[in-house]
Structure formats: structure tokens, C-alpha cells
Design an enzyme around this catalytic site. Structure first.
Site, PDB file in Angstrom:
ATOM      1  N   ARG A 147      -4.656 -21.504 -39.704  1.00 53.02           N
ATOM      2  CA  ARG A 147      -5.613 -20.646 -40.395  1.00 53.02           C
ATOM      3  C   ARG A 147      -5.229 -20.487 -41.864  1.00 53.02           C
ATOM      4  O   ARG A 147      -4.080 -20.137 -42.179  1.00 53.02           O
ATOM      5  CB  ARG A 147      -5.641 -19.269 -39.710  1.00 53.02           C
ATOM      6  N   SER A 176       2.442   8.878  -9.058  1.00 51.41           N
ATOM      7  CA  SER A 176       3.857   8.910  -9.446  1.00 51.41           C
ATOM      8  C   SER A 176       4.698   9.676  -8.430  1.00 51.41           C
ATOM      9  O   SER A 176       5.855   9.345  -8.195  1.00 51.41           O
ATOM     10  CB  SER A 176       3.999   9.550 -10.829  1.00 51.41           C
ATOM     11  N   PHE A 213      -6.054   1.953  -5.542  1.00 61.96           N
ATOM     12  CA  PHE A 213      -5.542   0.987  -6.533  1.00 61.96           C
ATOM     13  C   PHE A 213      -4.748  -0.137  -5.867  1.00 61.96           C
ATOM     14  O   PHE A 213      -3.712  -0.563  -6.384  1.00 61.96           O
ATOM     15  CB  PHE A 213      -4.659   1.688  -7.583  1.00 61.96           C
ATOM     16  N   GLU A 249       3.731  -0.026 -10.693  1.00 58.34           N
ATOM     17  CA  GLU A 249       5.128  -0.108 -10.232  1.00 58.34           C
ATOM     18  C   GLU A 249       5.943   1.079 -10.751  1.00 58.34           C
ATOM     19  O   GLU A 249       7.157   0.988 -10.938  1.00 58.34           O
ATOM     20  CB  GLU A 249       5.794  -1.430 -10.657  1.00 58.34           C
ATOM     21  N   CYS A 251       0.832  -1.213   0.000  1.00 60.61           N
ATOM     22  CA  CYS A 251       0.000   0.000   0.000  1.00 60.61           C
ATOM     23  C   CYS A 251       0.861   1.255   0.000  1.00 60.61           C
ATOM     24  O   CYS A 251       1.286   1.735   1.063  1.00 60.61           O
ATOM     25  CB  CYS A 251      -0.924   0.001   1.216  1.00 60.61           C
ATOM     26  N   LEU A 252       1.072   1.801  -1.179  1.00 58.68           N
ATOM     27  CA  LEU A 252       1.829   3.042  -1.329  1.00 58.68           C
ATOM     28  C   LEU A 252       0.974   4.135  -1.972  1.00 58.68           C
ATOM     29  O   LEU A 252       0.876   5.245  -1.455  1.00 58.68           O
ATOM     30  CB  LEU A 252       3.089   2.794  -2.168  1.00 58.68           C
ATOM     31  N   THR A 253       0.331   3.817  -3.087  1.00 51.49           N
ATOM     32  CA  THR A 253      -0.393   4.814  -3.883  1.00 51.49           C
ATOM     33  C   THR A 253      -1.602   5.384  -3.145  1.00 51.49           C
ATOM     34  O   THR A 253      -2.331   4.659  -2.457  1.00 51.49           O
ATOM     35  CB  THR A 253      -0.860   4.182  -5.207  1.00 51.49           C
ATOM     36  N   GLU A 254      -1.801   6.686  -3.302  1.00 52.65           N
ATOM     37  CA  GLU A 254      -2.953   7.380  -2.713  1.00 52.65           C
ATOM     38  C   GLU A 254      -3.677   8.152  -3.808  1.00 52.65           C
ATOM     39  O   GLU A 254      -3.126   8.374  -4.898  1.00 52.65           O
ATOM     40  CB  GLU A 254      -2.492   8.344  -1.616  1.00 52.65           C
TER      41      GLU A 254
END
Length: 379
Positions: A266, A131, A155, A362, A123-126
Site C-alpha cells: 500500500r 463466572s 452459550f 473459558e 456444557c458448564l455455563t448456565e
């Protein structure tokens, strides 16, 4: 410089491929359609050591190298990208606790994580800090022998499904140096989750907000010292970028294999479409992009193993290159399938959807370019 896998690495690769073919590939489209993340898969993966691949042996990890891990994740992603990606996140979070946590914290959580009894999310993104991760607002305030956390992470893969959450929170206003890392366990007071996001790909795994409102956790659940969290988060992401690049490799390889078979079978204008020069040129370009991506990912993983000073930039470079090119490979595979590639009866459209997000998470590929250019300019 030897580009051949060792005998041990070949055995690891074969084991991962067999697991992928038997446990992941047969259920992949069903998991995608039903939006179901199968916990039994993680328990079976743990029996092979895949839930603590590069975690130390003291608490049940396999202690393999990052290159060994890359070989495993690539093969697993051939079977199902979404489950493999969640497994890479679990491995990254598990390694962070084992690498930086106190002996007590490691003993408390790592054995259960490597055994697949508990699954971890990162859990890093807020909402306001994507970024620009150092601008995160989630706060952790010391209160006696506890920390009180307030903030929202967004996310988050596995939100509400995972058992523990490795959370980066602010313990001071000193920019990146004011971030600390905490282990928050599901069920702790003040922890809740948002509704599952409706996504383009990675449908098997839930993605939602992790919400902390006066969430109280034991002080001993802090990983390392106060103010060291951003450093821990970035070190985890170096490996995470290799891991997600491997997920792209595996998905692109599956798209390539499927397309080779399809173009041979095909027939149009009285012959196989693989006999047309245009098809052959597209296949050649796809194979070249895939091989170049694999070499870059493996090389960056080896540099991370050797702790070389420019390993971080190499990881960023490899992640950018592999995820961009593998997404193009999947898209070209769909094109060569024609209208059939757009149907869910074939695996290609799912691979296209699953690989697209790798260029964003990431660290976006634009941020990867920033990391690489800064490294160049420092030299």
C-alpha cells in the site's frame, strides 16, 4: 531452559500448518458468511490425530503433550479460528472422558471421538451461572439404573450439531462438591436445543442452549464418582484456557502476516506505508505482544505437562495476557489496513470479530485475574 522446538515438534508444526493452509484458510470467509461448521474438516483432522491430540493411545488418541497441542492449535487457527476453537472444545471434552471415565465409558465413546465419528461439546455455563460456575442449578437425580437430568446450559458451542455433551449437573446441594459430570448423547429422551444465537464472531459454529427436561441417561454415563464433577470441569478448563489462547495466537499471527504484506504494498504520499515510522512502531509493538503471548502460552502448557502446583494460575495468567494482547494486535492490524480493513474482502475484520470472544469464554479475563491474585495471596 530451551526455547527451541524439537525436531518432532517442528514436524508437528509443519503438518498442522499445511493442513491449515489447505483445508481451513481457503474456506474460512465462506464458512463465516454461511454460518457453516464443516464436519468433513473434523474427519480429515482426525486422520492426522487432531481429534484426540492429548488423549491416551489406548482408544485412538495421539497422546501428545499440552505443549505439542498448543503448537498444533496455533497453526490451525491461522487458517480458521472458529473451526479450530470447536476442535479445541472437542479435544477437551474427549480428554475428560478418557481421563476420568470408567473403562466401559471410555471404550464406548473415546474411539469414536478420536476418529472424528462423533463430536463432543462441553456444557458448564448456565443462564444464571457464568463466572460463578459452582452455583449451577442443573440437577441429576438417580432413578434406578438411570439418572434424570433437568436444567438448561447456555452459550454451548456445537449445540445441536455435536453428537455428545459432557454435562456438569448437581447431584447434591453441597456447593462445588455437589457437582457431577455426565455424558449425554444426542437423541436421548428429554434432550433438546434452543435456537442458534446470532453472534458477533465465531459464526461458523452454532451456539445455542442445551435443554434437558426429564432427560434420562444410563447411570454408567456418569464420569467418575458423584461430587467429583466440578474438579473435572476445572481441570479441563486449565487446558481449555491454553487452547483458546492458542486460537488467539493463530488469529493474531494471520493478522500480523497479512498486515506486513499490506503495508509493504500500500502506497501513500509516494511511498509504502511500511516506510513510515508510525507504521514501523505499530508493527514492532504488535510483534512484541505476539511473541510475549506465545512464550507465556507455551510456558503454561509445559507447566501443565509437568503437573506443577502453580500450573493453574499460569494457565489463567497466560490466557488473560494472550487473549487481551492478540485482540489488540488484530485491532491494530485493522487500523493499519485503513478503510480496507473494515471490508469483508479482507480477512482482518473477521479475525477481530473471532478473537474478541476469547477474552470472555473459558473464564472471563476478570476471573483470570482473580485466579492469579488468589494464587499469589496463598503463597
Amino acid at each position: 531452559m530451551d526455547f527451541q522446538l524439537t525436531e518432532e515438534q517442528t514436524l508437528i508444526q509443519d503438518m498442522a500448518r499445511q493442513f491449515s493452509d489447505t483445508e481451513l484458510a481457503p474456506q474460512s470467509s465462506k464458512w463465516d458468511e454461511e454460518k457453516f461448521l464443516d464436519r468433513d474438516v473434523f474427519k480429515k483432522a482426525a486422520e492426522l490425530g487432531f481429534c484426540g491430540i492429548y488423549t491416551g493411545e489406548e482408544h485412538g488418541g495421539t497422546a501428545l503433550s499440552r505443549l505439542d497441542s498448543a503448537i498444533v492449535f496455533e497453526q490451525l487457527a491461522r487458517g480458521d479460528v472458529s473451526h479450530t476453537a470447536m476442535l479445541t472444545i472437542h479435544n477437551m471434552a474427549t480428554w475428560m472422558i478418557d481421563r476420568y471415565g470408567s473403562d466401559e465409558l471410555r471404550a464406548k465413546y473415546v474411539p469414536k471421538l478420536t476418529a472424528g465419528e462423533m463430536i463432543a461439546s462441553y456444557c458448564l455455563t448456565e443462564p444464571g451461572a457464568g463466572s460463578d460456575a459452582a452455583s449451577l442449578k442443573t440437577k441429576a437425580v438417580k432413578d434406578g439404573d438411570e439418572y434424570v437430568l433437568n436444567g438448561t446450559k447456555t452459550f454451548i458451542s456445537g449445540a445441536g450439531w455435536s453428537d455428545i455433551y459432557v454435562v456438569m449437573a448437581r447431584t447434591s446441594e453441597d456447593g462445588a462438591r455437589g457437582v457431577s459430570t455426565f455424558v449425554v448423547e444426542k437423541g436421548m429422551d428429554g434432550l433438546s436445543f434452543g435456537a442458534n444465537e446470532k453472534k458477533m464472531g465465531w459464526n461458523a459454529q452454532p451456539t445455542a442452549e442445551v435443554i434437558m427436561q426429564d432427560c434420562r441417561i444410563p447411570a454408567e454415563n456418569r464420569v467418575g464418582g458423584e461430587g467429583e464433577g466440578f474438579k473435572f470441569a476445572m481441570s479441563g478448563l486449565d487446558g481449555g484456557r491454553i487452547n483458546i489462547g492458542c486460537c488467539s495466537l493463530g488469529g493474531a499471527q494471520k493478522a500480523m502476516d497479512t498486515t506486513l504484506d499490506y503495508t509493504k504494498d500500500r502506497k501513500q504520499f509516494g511511498k509504502s506505508i511500511s516506510d513510515f515510522q508510525n507504521t514501523q512502531f505499530m508493527l514492532a509493538d504488535m510483534a512484541t505482544k505476539l511473541e510475549a503471548s506465545r512464550v507465556m502460552i507455551y510456558r503454561a502448557a509445559d507447566m501443565l505437562d509437568k503437573n506443577l502446583p502453580n500450573a493453574g494460575a499460569a494457565c489463567a495468567m497466560a490466557k488473560r495476557f494472550a487473549t487481551d494482547n492478540c485482540s489488540e494486535i488484530a485491532n491494530d492490524a485493522l487500523q493499519l489496513h485503513g478503510g480496507y480493513g473494515y471490508l469483508k474482502d479482507y480477512p482482518i475484520e473477521q479475525i477481530v470479530r473471532d478473537l474478541r470472544v476469547h477474552q470472555i469464554l473459558e473464564g472471563t479475563n476478570q476471573v483470570m485475574r482473580m485466579i492469579v491474585s488468589r494464587s499469589l495471596l496463598r503463597q
